[in-house]
Scaffold this motif. Structure first.
Motif, short mmCIF file in Angstrom:
data_model
loop_
_atom_site.label_atom_id
_atom_site.label_comp_id
_atom_site.label_asym_id
_atom_site.label_seq_id
_atom_site.Cartn_x
_atom_site.Cartn_y
_atom_site.Cartn_z
N THR A 247 0.83 -1.20 0.00
CA THR A 247 0.00 0.00 0.00
C THR A 247 0.87 1.25 0.00
O THR A 247 0.65 2.18 -0.80
N ASP B 288 -5.89 2.41 -4.49
CA ASP B 288 -7.29 2.09 -4.26
C ASP B 288 -7.64 0.74 -4.89
O ASP B 288 -8.31 -0.08 -4.26
N LEU C 191 -6.26 -1.99 -2.76
CA LEU C 191 -7.01 -2.14 -1.52
C LEU C 191 -8.36 -2.83 -1.76
O LEU C 191 -8.78 -3.68 -0.97
N ARG D 65 -8.38 2.78 2.91
CA ARG D 65 -9.02 3.24 1.67
C ARG D 65 -9.71 4.58 1.90
O ARG D 65 -9.57 5.50 1.09
N ARG E 239 -8.63 9.30 -5.12
CA ARG E 239 -8.13 8.08 -4.49
C ARG E 239 -6.69 7.77 -4.88
O ARG E 239 -6.14 6.81 -4.40
#
Length: 186
Positions: free
Chosen positions: A101, A112, A115, A163, A176
């Motif tokens: 991440t 995003d 995730l 997120r 995002r």
């Protein structure tokens, strides 16, 4: 988890050969990766070298001879000391999930998307484990699955919170994705 200590725990109940030790491990820890026979025998060799187990007997069957191992007094003492020792609690700041991440964010990659896909994988794993738990024949196996489920649940909460946080704190298309950084954190 120390595989050697787990094998000693099985041998503390009764002498056993490698096949029985592998089967006991896999039955007790159904959410863990299955042991390879080579891993069991390499561990037994180390335990024997350290005088924690001893060869109790060799049995003959249709196939190759089977060595039956028994725990020694020294092995029992090591096992009891291991059982009494408190494990260090986390933190776990650099698990693969976190590494991916953060790396995605630094590269401006689709964090995003990662995730979202990871969340789906966690949910699928949790569904499988929940079914396995319902079919697990012994309490120990159910407890091991409960532990795995609790960790997956914690990861799932982290995925969802991350997120949301990424969406709130980043700029770029769709809100995002992180914009390319030219300096330090702002």
């Amino acid at each position: 988890m120390s595989l050697g200590m787990v094998l000693l725990g099985v041998l503390a109940e009764r002498p056993a050969h490698g096949y029985d030790l592998k089967r006991a491990h896999d039955d007790r820890f159904p959410s863990a990766r299955r042991l390879a026979y080579g891993q069991v025998y390499a561990t037994l060799a180390r335990l024997e070298r350290d005088a924690l187990v001893e060869l109790a007997e060799t049995t003959r069957g249709a196939g190759p001879d089977r060595a039956v191992y028994a725990i020694t007094d020294k092995g029992r003492a090591e096992l009891l000391a291991w059982l009494d020792a408190v494990e260090s609690p986390g933190p776990y700041p650099a698990e693969e999930l976190v590494r991916k991440t953060i790396t995605s964010l630094h590269l401006g990659a689709d964090a995003d998307g990662f995730l979202v896909h990871q969340r789906a994988a966690h949910l699928a794993a949790m569904r499988r484990l929940t079914l396995d738990r319902a079919e697990a024949p012994e309490l120990g196996a159910r407890l091991a699955i409960d532990h795995a489920l609790a960790h997956l649940d914690a990861d799932l909460r982290w995925l969802e919170e991350t997120r949301d946080r990424v969406a709130r704190e980043t700029t770029g298309t769709g809100g995002r994705q992180v914009a390319e950084r030219t300096g330090g954190d702002r």
